[in-house]
Design a protein around this motif. Sequence first.
Motif, PDB file in Angstrom:
ATOM      1  N   LEU A  67       0.836  -1.273  -0.125  1.00 58.56           N
ATOM      2  CA  LEU A  67      -0.105   0.046   0.201  1.00 58.56           C
ATOM      3  C   LEU A  67       0.895   1.214  -0.070  1.00 58.56           C
ATOM      4  O   LEU A  67       0.677   2.489  -1.030  1.00 58.56           O
ATOM      5  CB  LEU A  67      -0.780   0.134   1.071  1.00 58.56           C
ATOM      6  N   LEU A  68       2.151   1.341   0.291  1.00 57.91           N
ATOM      7  CA  LEU A  68       2.947   2.295   1.210  1.00 57.91           C
ATOM      8  C   LEU A  68       3.404   2.954  -0.328  1.00 57.91           C
ATOM      9  O   LEU A  68       3.667   3.988  -1.246  1.00 57.91           O
ATOM     10  CB  LEU A  68       3.779   2.406   1.849  1.00 57.91           C
ATOM     11  N   VAL A  69       3.606   1.627  -0.877  1.00 55.94           N
ATOM     12  CA  VAL A  69       5.173   1.589  -2.461  1.00 55.94           C
ATOM     13  C   VAL A  69       3.292   1.468  -3.309  1.00 55.94           C
ATOM     14  O   VAL A  69       4.055   2.701  -5.005  1.00 55.94           O
ATOM     15  CB  VAL A  69       5.260   0.782  -2.593  1.00 55.94           C
ATOM     16  N   VAL A  70       2.697   1.782  -3.165  1.00 53.63           N
ATOM     17  CA  VAL A  70       1.286   2.123  -4.464  1.00 53.63           C
ATOM     18  C   VAL A  70       1.681   3.455  -4.569  1.00 53.63           C
ATOM     19  O   VAL A  70       1.109   4.390  -5.735  1.00 53.63           O
ATOM     20  CB  VAL A  70      -0.017   1.105  -4.738  1.00 53.63           C
ATOM     21  N   VAL A  71       1.374   3.867  -2.810  1.00 54.02           N
ATOM     22  CA  VAL A  71       0.707   5.278  -2.786  1.00 54.02           C
ATOM     23  C   VAL A  71       1.600   5.862  -3.258  1.00 54.02           C
ATOM     24  O   VAL A  71       1.658   7.589  -3.801  1.00 54.02           O
ATOM     25  CB  VAL A  71       0.603   5.550  -1.325  1.00 54.02           C
ATOM     26  N   VAL A  72       2.365   6.061  -3.045  1.00 56.10           N
ATOM     27  CA  VAL A  72       4.773   6.990  -3.262  1.00 56.10           C
ATOM     28  C   VAL A  72       3.856   7.209  -4.549  1.00 56.10           C
ATOM     29  O   VAL A  72       4.100   8.105  -5.323  1.00 56.10           O
ATOM     30  CB  VAL A  72       5.137   6.178  -2.731  1.00 56.10           C
ATOM     31  N   PHE A  73       4.228   5.727  -5.689  1.00 54.85           N
ATOM     32  CA  PHE A  73       4.457   5.743  -6.594  1.00 54.85           C
ATOM     33  C   PHE A  73       3.059   6.184  -7.952  1.00 54.85           C
ATOM     34  O   PHE A  73       2.654   6.269  -8.968  1.00 54.85           O
ATOM     35  CB  PHE A  73       5.228   5.383  -7.294  1.00 54.85           C
ATOM     36  N   TRP A  74       1.856   6.204  -7.165  1.00 55.48           N
ATOM     37  CA  TRP A  74       0.594   7.009  -7.666  1.00 55.48           C
ATOM     38  C   TRP A  74       0.352   7.685  -9.028  1.00 55.48           C
ATOM     39  O   TRP A  74       0.294   7.150  -9.735  1.00 55.48           O
ATOM     40  CB  TRP A  74      -0.435   6.903  -6.475  1.00 55.48           C
ATOM     41  N   ASP A  75       1.486   8.537  -9.261  1.00 51.69           N
ATOM     42  CA  ASP A  75       1.161   9.916  -9.894  1.00 51.69           C
ATOM     43  C   ASP A  75       2.054   9.040 -11.037  1.00 51.69           C
ATOM     44  O   ASP A  75       2.218   9.486 -12.504  1.00 51.69           O
ATOM     45  CB  ASP A  75       1.374  11.637  -8.752  1.00 51.69           C
ATOM     46  N   THR A  76       3.172   9.138 -11.114  1.00 54.08           N
ATOM     47  CA  THR A  76       4.222   8.053 -12.121  1.00 54.08           C
ATOM     48  C   THR A  76       3.957   6.304 -12.456  1.00 54.08           C
ATOM     49  O   THR A  76       4.138   6.538 -13.358  1.00 54.08           O
ATOM     50  CB  THR A  76       5.645   8.713 -10.977  1.00 54.08           C
ATOM     51  N   ASN A  77       5.337   5.801 -11.572  1.00 54.40           N
ATOM     52  CA  ASN A  77       4.545   4.333 -11.900  1.00 54.40           C
ATOM     53  C   ASN A  77       3.909   3.626 -11.148  1.00 54.40           C
ATOM     54  O   ASN A  77       5.280   2.463 -10.481  1.00 54.40           O
ATOM     55  CB  ASN A  77       6.352   3.938 -12.404  1.00 54.40           C
ATOM     56  N   ARG A  78       2.588   3.730 -10.987  1.00 52.26           N
ATOM     57  CA  ARG A  78       1.780   2.761 -10.539  1.00 52.26           C
ATOM     58  C   ARG A  78       1.953   1.144 -10.436  1.00 52.26           C
ATOM     59  O   ARG A  78       2.274   0.657 -10.273  1.00 52.26           O
ATOM     60  CB  ARG A  78       0.405   3.071  -9.894  1.00 52.26           C
ATOM     61  N   LEU A  79       2.162   0.941 -12.228  1.00 51.32           N
ATOM     62  CA  LEU A  79       2.269  -0.414 -12.462  1.00 51.32           C
ATOM     63  C   LEU A  79       3.207  -0.591 -12.274  1.00 51.32           C
ATOM     64  O   LEU A  79       3.803  -2.519 -11.392  1.00 51.32           O
ATOM     65  CB  LEU A  79       1.624  -0.429 -13.614  1.00 51.32           C
ATOM     66  N   LEU A  80       4.412  -0.043 -12.647  1.00 52.39           N
ATOM     67  CA  LEU A  80       5.356  -0.672 -12.305  1.00 52.39           C
ATOM     68  C   LEU A  80       6.151  -1.046 -10.928  1.00 52.39           C
ATOM     69  O   LEU A  80       6.545  -2.555 -10.453  1.00 52.39           O
ATOM     70  CB  LEU A  80       6.831   0.972 -12.935  1.00 52.39           C
ATOM     71  N   ALA A  81       5.959  -0.139 -10.076  1.00 56.39           N
ATOM     72  CA  ALA A  81       5.674  -0.296  -8.496  1.00 56.39           C
ATOM     73  C   ALA A  81       5.013  -2.010  -8.704  1.00 56.39           C
ATOM     74  O   ALA A  81       5.469  -2.418  -7.682  1.00 56.39           O
ATOM     75  CB  ALA A  81       4.971   0.790  -7.812  1.00 56.39           C
ATOM     76  N   ILE A  82       3.518  -1.936  -8.516  1.00 55.42           N
ATOM     77  CA  ILE A  82       2.968  -2.832  -8.626  1.00 55.42           C
ATOM     78  C   ILE A  82       3.691  -4.588  -8.788  1.00 55.42           C
ATOM     79  O   ILE A  82       3.829  -5.791  -8.321  1.00 55.42           O
ATOM     80  CB  ILE A  82       2.086  -2.888  -9.147  1.00 55.42           C
ATOM     81  N   GLY A  83       4.328  -4.165 -10.375  1.00 49.00           N
ATOM     82  CA  GLY A  83       5.186  -5.243 -10.840  1.00 49.00           C
ATOM     83  C   GLY A  83       6.223  -5.467 -10.458  1.00 49.00           C
ATOM     84  O   GLY A  83       6.618  -6.980  -9.833  1.00 49.00           O
ATOM     85  N   VAL A  84       7.061  -4.724  -9.769  1.00 49.29           N
ATOM     86  CA  VAL A  84       8.341  -5.051  -8.739  1.00 49.29           C
ATOM     87  C   VAL A  84       8.085  -5.926  -7.662  1.00 49.29           C
ATOM     88  O   VAL A  84       8.562  -6.816  -6.918  1.00 49.29           O
ATOM     89  CB  VAL A  84       9.366  -3.533  -8.994  1.00 49.29           C
ATOM     90  N   ILE A  85       6.924  -5.300  -7.498  1.00 50.19           N
ATOM     91  CA  ILE A  85       6.418  -5.958  -5.455  1.00 50.19           C
ATOM     92  C   ILE A  85       6.339  -7.646  -6.108  1.00 50.19           C
ATOM     93  O   ILE A  85       6.215  -7.617  -5.301  1.00 50.19           O
ATOM     94  CB  ILE A  85       4.967  -4.480  -4.833  1.00 50.19           C
ATOM     95  N   SER A  86       5.199  -7.300  -7.127  1.00 54.41           N
ATOM     96  CA  SER A  86       4.663  -8.958  -7.055  1.00 54.41           C
ATOM     97  C   SER A  86       6.526  -9.702  -7.304  1.00 54.41           C
ATOM     98  O   SER A  86       6.633 -10.533  -7.440  1.00 54.41           O
ATOM     99  CB  SER A  86       3.970  -8.786  -8.514  1.00 54.41           C
ATOM    100  N   ALA A  87       6.874  -8.758  -8.215  1.00 57.42           N
ATOM    101  CA  ALA A  87       8.383  -9.570  -8.622  1.00 57.42           C
ATOM    102  C   ALA A  87       8.832 -10.403  -7.771  1.00 57.42           C
ATOM    103  O   ALA A  87       9.820 -11.626  -7.024  1.00 57.42           O
ATOM    104  CB  ALA A  87       9.302  -9.275  -9.483  1.00 57.42           C
ATOM    105  N   VAL A  88       9.589  -9.295  -6.182  1.00 57.19           N
ATOM    106  CA  VAL A  88       9.779  -9.355  -5.523  1.00 57.19           C
ATOM    107  C   VAL A  88       9.186 -10.229  -4.480  1.00 57.19           C
ATOM    108  O   VAL A  88      10.060 -11.770  -3.520  1.00 57.19           O
ATOM    109  CB  VAL A  88      10.476  -8.618  -4.258  1.00 57.19           C
ATOM    110  N   PHE A  89       7.967 -10.562  -4.049  1.00 56.97           N
ATOM    111  CA  PHE A  89       7.318 -11.123  -3.377  1.00 56.97           C
ATOM    112  C   PHE A  89       7.382 -13.060  -4.441  1.00 56.97           C
ATOM    113  O   PHE A  89       6.999 -13.728  -2.883  1.00 56.97           O
ATOM    114  CB  PHE A  89       5.944 -11.376  -3.511  1.00 56.97           C
ATOM    115  N   ALA A  90       7.337 -13.017  -5.324  1.00 54.53           N
ATOM    116  CA  ALA A  90       7.318 -14.562  -5.709  1.00 54.53           C
ATOM    117  C   ALA A  90       8.605 -14.661  -5.206  1.00 54.53           C
ATOM    118  O   ALA A  90       8.752 -15.903  -5.612  1.00 54.53           O
ATOM    119  CB  ALA A  90       7.739 -13.853  -7.451  1.00 54.53           C
TER     120      ALA A  90
END
Length: 128
Positions: A67-90
Amino acid sequence: MPDDAGHAEGLLESLRNLAKTFVALVQTRIEIFASEIDEERARLAKIAVLAVIAAFCLGLAVVLLVLLVVVVFWDTNRLLAIGVISAVFALGSFVALLGLRSVIRQRPKFLAATLAELRKDAKELDRK
């Protein structure tokens, strides 16, 4: 005749001593077995409690971090942030699964001490 009575009493005493020895041997093996069962039960209970606590805390931390990362990158690269976090968790789950497999393979054999004592008993009986 008196020799036969003494011989019979000696034989009965020998059988009685043999029975006492056998009962003591069985009792010792059962005590070892019960001790191992108690140790294994306590170890599994401790593992289960710690695993539940760790999973709960980790799950909550992960949700808040995402939630924090998505909020921080909401205006710039929210999809990239979600993708990177997903890869880290995988990647983290893959490493955790490898660690779990290693722990399962390295665990001590169940009732190893009891089985070792029974093997020693069998060897002793074979020698006699």
